[in-house]
Design a protein around this motif. Structure first.
Motif, mmCIF file in Angstrom:
data_model
loop_
_atom_site.group_PDB
_atom_site.id
_atom_site.type_symbol
_atom_site.label_atom_id
_atom_site.label_comp_id
_atom_site.label_asym_id
_atom_site.label_seq_id
_atom_site.Cartn_x
_atom_site.Cartn_y
_atom_site.Cartn_z
ATOM 1 N N ALA A 1 19.515 -20.199 -10.132
ATOM 2 C CA ALA A 1 19.049 -19.164 -9.047
ATOM 3 C C ALA A 1 19.507 -19.509 -7.617
ATOM 4 O O ALA A 1 20.006 -18.815 -6.925
ATOM 5 C CB ALA A 1 17.644 -18.522 -9.256
ATOM 6 N N TYR A 2 19.211 -20.666 -7.400
ATOM 7 C CA TYR A 2 19.539 -21.423 -6.385
ATOM 8 C C TYR A 2 21.119 -21.294 -5.912
ATOM 9 O O TYR A 2 21.461 -21.040 -4.851
ATOM 10 C CB TYR A 2 18.845 -22.850 -6.057
ATOM 11 N N LEU A 3 21.801 -21.874 -6.972
ATOM 12 C CA LEU A 3 23.312 -21.684 -6.784
ATOM 13 C C LEU A 3 23.777 -20.553 -6.504
ATOM 14 O O LEU A 3 24.612 -20.232 -5.766
ATOM 15 C CB LEU A 3 23.613 -22.507 -7.877
ATOM 16 N N LYS A 4 23.242 -19.580 -7.342
ATOM 17 C CA LYS A 4 23.777 -18.026 -7.506
ATOM 18 C C LYS A 4 23.647 -17.520 -5.921
ATOM 19 O O LYS A 4 24.382 -16.739 -5.258
ATOM 20 C CB LYS A 4 23.101 -17.367 -8.329
ATOM 21 N N ALA A 5 22.413 -17.705 -5.467
ATOM 22 C CA ALA A 5 21.975 -17.121 -4.058
ATOM 23 C C ALA A 5 22.604 -17.689 -2.848
ATOM 24 O O ALA A 5 22.688 -16.951 -1.997
ATOM 25 C CB ALA A 5 20.527 -17.301 -3.925
ATOM 26 N N THR A 6 22.957 -19.028 -2.930
ATOM 27 C CA THR A 6 23.340 -19.793 -1.741
ATOM 28 C C THR A 6 25.063 -20.067 -1.873
ATOM 29 O O THR A 6 25.478 -20.106 -0.663
ATOM 30 C CB THR A 6 22.853 -21.130 -1.712
ATOM 31 N N GLY A 7 25.581 -19.958 -3.191
ATOM 32 C CA GLY A 7 26.815 -20.083 -3.080
ATOM 33 C C GLY A 7 27.509 -21.611 -2.739
ATOM 34 O O GLY A 7 28.417 -21.997 -2.836
ATOM 35 N N ILE A 8 26.205 -22.477 -2.912
ATOM 36 C CA ILE A 8 26.545 -23.803 -2.337
ATOM 37 C C ILE A 8 27.356 -24.484 -3.620
ATOM 38 O O ILE A 8 27.020 -24.266 -4.899
ATOM 39 C CB ILE A 8 25.418 -24.720 -2.240
ATOM 40 N N GLN A 9 28.244 -25.463 -3.347
ATOM 41 C CA GLN A 9 29.060 -26.058 -4.265
ATOM 42 C C GLN A 9 28.650 -27.441 -4.727
ATOM 43 O O GLN A 9 28.941 -28.388 -4.167
ATOM 44 C CB GLN A 9 30.711 -26.003 -3.848
ATOM 45 N N HIS A 10 27.839 -27.222 -5.956
ATOM 46 C CA HIS A 10 27.303 -28.404 -6.671
ATOM 47 C C HIS A 10 28.354 -28.882 -7.838
ATOM 48 O O HIS A 10 29.002 -28.119 -8.334
ATOM 49 C CB HIS A 10 25.966 -28.203 -7.194
ATOM 50 N N PRO A 11 28.333 -30.175 -8.249
ATOM 51 C CA PRO A 11 29.236 -30.484 -9.404
ATOM 52 C C PRO A 11 28.706 -29.389 -10.662
ATOM 53 O O PRO A 11 27.420 -29.375 -10.868
ATOM 54 C CB PRO A 11 28.582 -31.657 -9.775
ATOM 55 N N MET A 12 29.607 -29.084 -11.421
ATOM 56 C CA MET A 12 29.287 -28.175 -12.408
ATOM 57 C C MET A 12 28.663 -26.921 -12.222
ATOM 58 O O MET A 12 27.655 -26.353 -12.752
ATOM 59 C CB MET A 12 28.338 -29.003 -13.599
ATOM 60 N N ALA A 13 28.785 -26.290 -10.778
ATOM 61 C CA ALA A 13 27.912 -25.286 -10.579
ATOM 62 C C ALA A 13 28.131 -24.005 -11.265
ATOM 63 O O ALA A 13 27.314 -23.150 -11.626
ATOM 64 C CB ALA A 13 28.387 -24.988 -8.995
ATOM 65 N N ALA A 14 29.424 -23.861 -11.683
ATOM 66 C CA ALA A 14 29.628 -22.556 -12.757
ATOM 67 C C ALA A 14 28.785 -22.704 -13.861
ATOM 68 O O ALA A 14 28.411 -21.722 -14.496
ATOM 69 C CB ALA A 14 31.059 -22.341 -12.733
ATOM 70 N N GLU A 15 29.047 -23.863 -14.470
ATOM 71 C CA GLU A 15 28.299 -24.149 -15.925
ATOM 72 C C GLU A 15 26.811 -24.138 -15.573
ATOM 73 O O GLU A 15 25.992 -23.397 -16.529
ATOM 74 C CB GLU A 15 28.534 -25.468 -16.298
ATOM 75 N N VAL A 16 26.238 -24.378 -14.336
ATOM 76 C CA VAL A 16 24.844 -24.222 -14.364
ATOM 77 C C VAL A 16 24.351 -22.881 -14.231
ATOM 78 O O VAL A 16 23.349 -22.266 -14.948
ATOM 79 C CB VAL A 16 24.701 -25.100 -12.922
ATOM 80 N N ILE A 17 25.146 -22.116 -13.426
ATOM 81 C CA ILE A 17 24.861 -20.535 -13.194
ATOM 82 C C ILE A 17 25.286 -19.859 -14.689
ATOM 83 O O ILE A 17 24.134 -18.892 -14.731
ATOM 84 C CB ILE A 17 26.101 -19.994 -12.406
ATOM 85 N N ALA A 18 26.022 -20.219 -15.163
ATOM 86 C CA ALA A 18 26.310 -19.603 -16.613
ATOM 87 C C ALA A 18 25.135 -19.761 -17.479
ATOM 88 O O ALA A 18 24.808 -18.907 -18.450
ATOM 89 C CB ALA A 18 27.656 -19.853 -17.214
ATOM 90 N N ALA A 19 24.612 -20.982 -17.527
ATOM 91 C CA ALA A 19 23.509 -21.425 -18.651
ATOM 92 C C ALA A 19 22.264 -20.831 -18.199
ATOM 93 O O ALA A 19 21.345 -20.975 -19.031
ATOM 94 C CB ALA A 19 23.833 -22.700 -18.422
ATOM 95 N N GLY A 20 22.025 -20.649 -16.758
ATOM 96 C CA GLY A 20 20.820 -20.523 -16.408
ATOM 97 C C GLY A 20 20.213 -19.212 -15.945
ATOM 98 O O GLY A 20 21.075 -18.342 -15.894
ATOM 99 N N GLU A 21 18.900 -18.801 -15.666
ATOM 100 C CA GLU A 21 18.446 -17.505 -15.346
ATOM 101 C C GLU A 21 18.637 -17.418 -13.627
ATOM 102 O O GLU A 21 18.288 -18.400 -13.073
ATOM 103 C CB GLU A 21 16.870 -17.460 -15.584
#
Length: 236
Positions: free
Chosen positions: A32-52
Motif C-alpha cells: 500500500a505504501y509503494l502504491k500510494a507514494t510511487g517510491i522506487q524500492h528494490p522489487m517494488a513491482a513484485e511487492v505491489i503485485a503480491a500485497g494488498e
C-alpha cells in the motif's frame, strides 16, 4: 512491532514465529505504501503485485482474526509505511511496541542495500510520531526495546519483553532454522540475505560505524529522535 528498516526487525519476527503459538505478518502495509507514494524500492513491482494495496483493508486485517488459529499475532510494521492519508485508528486495537536502533548502524546497513537514503526512508521521524500517538492513547509511554539490548543478551531482553506483554517467554524464540521462511515478504531475496544465514540472534555489537558526508549528516538528524525513545526503553 514498529521499527525502521535494518533494525533487527526480521530476526525479531523469526523469534516470535519460532514460539509455535504465534502467527506473523511481514510488513503488512508495504504494498500500500509503494502504491500510494510511487517510491522506487528494490522489487517494488513484485511487492505491489503480491500485497494488498488498500490500506483500509490492511488495517482491518491487522485487527484479526488471527491467522492459522494461533493465540498470538506478531506484526512486523515499518514506521515509514504509515504515510499521511493512512488511517491510524487501528492502533487502538493493538499492543504497540517500538523497536529502536542507533541511527549510525541503521544508515550504515541501509546504504548497502539502497543508495542515498533520506530521513524519511529510515523511519525515525515516523517512529517518534507513532510513539507520541500511542502514548497519548495510553496515557503513558508504550513499550520500547533497543536492538543492542537484544543482541547483548537475547534471553534476558525477550524475557523482559514477554513479561511486559503478559505472555510467557519460550526458549524456542532464541533459535530458528537457516534459510527463507514461508512467511517472508516477496522482497526477502533483496533484503534478508544476512538473516537467512542466521539461526539465532547475532552477538553484541561493537563500536559504532564511522560515517562521513551525507551519511554522517543523516545520522545526526535522526539521533535526537532515537535518543528520545531510548530514554523509555524497557529494562532501562
Amino acid at each position: 512491532m514498529w521499527s525502521g528498516p535494518r533494525n533487527l526487525s526480521t530476526a525479531m519476527m523469526y523469534a516470535f514465529a519460532a514460539r509455535g503459538d504465534c502467527a506473523v505478518w511481514d510488513e503488512p502495509f508495504y504494498a500500500a505504501y509503494l502504491k500510494a507514494t510511487g517510491i522506487q524500492h528494490p522489487m517494488a513491482a513484485e511487492v505491489i503485485a503480491a500485497g494488498e494495496t488498500d490500506s483500509a483493508k490492511v488495517a482491518a486485517a491487522c485487527l484479526g482474526p488471527i491467522p492459522q488459529g494461533q493465540s498470538l499475532f506478531y506484526q512486523k510494521h515499518m514506521t515509514l509505511h504509515m504515510i499521511p492519508g493512512f488511517d491510524r485508528g487501528f492502533l487502538r486495537g493493538l499492543e504497540n511496541v517500538f523497536l529502536i536502533r542507533h541511527p549510525a548502524r541503521v544508515v550504515a546497513s541501509y546504504s548497502k542495500k539502497r543508495e542515498s537514503p533520506t530521513l524519511a526512508d529510515i523511519g525515525f521521524v515516523q517512529q517518534a510520531e507513532l510513539f507520541d500517538q500511542v502514548a497519548d492513547q495510553l496515557g503513558r509511554a508504550p513499550l520500547v526495546i533497543d536492538s543492542a539490548d537484544i543482541r547483548a543478551n537475547p534471553r534476558q531482553a525477550l524475557t523482559i519483553l514477554c513479561a511486559a506483554l503478559a505472555i510467557p517467554f519460550v526458549e524456542s524464540m532464541l533459535h530458528w532454522p537457516a534459510g527463507p521462511k514461508h512467511y517472508d515478504g516477496v522482497w526477502a531475496p533483496h533484503w534478508y540475505g544476512a538473516v537467512h544465514a542466521s539461526t539465532g540472534f547475532d552477538g553484541a555489537e561493537t563500536g559504532l560505524p564511522a560515517l562521513t558526508g551525507s551519511y554522517a549528516d543523516l545520522t545526526e538528524a535522526a539521533l535526537p529522535l532515537y535518543q528520545r525513545l531510548y530514554a523509555y526503553r524497557t529494562g532501562a
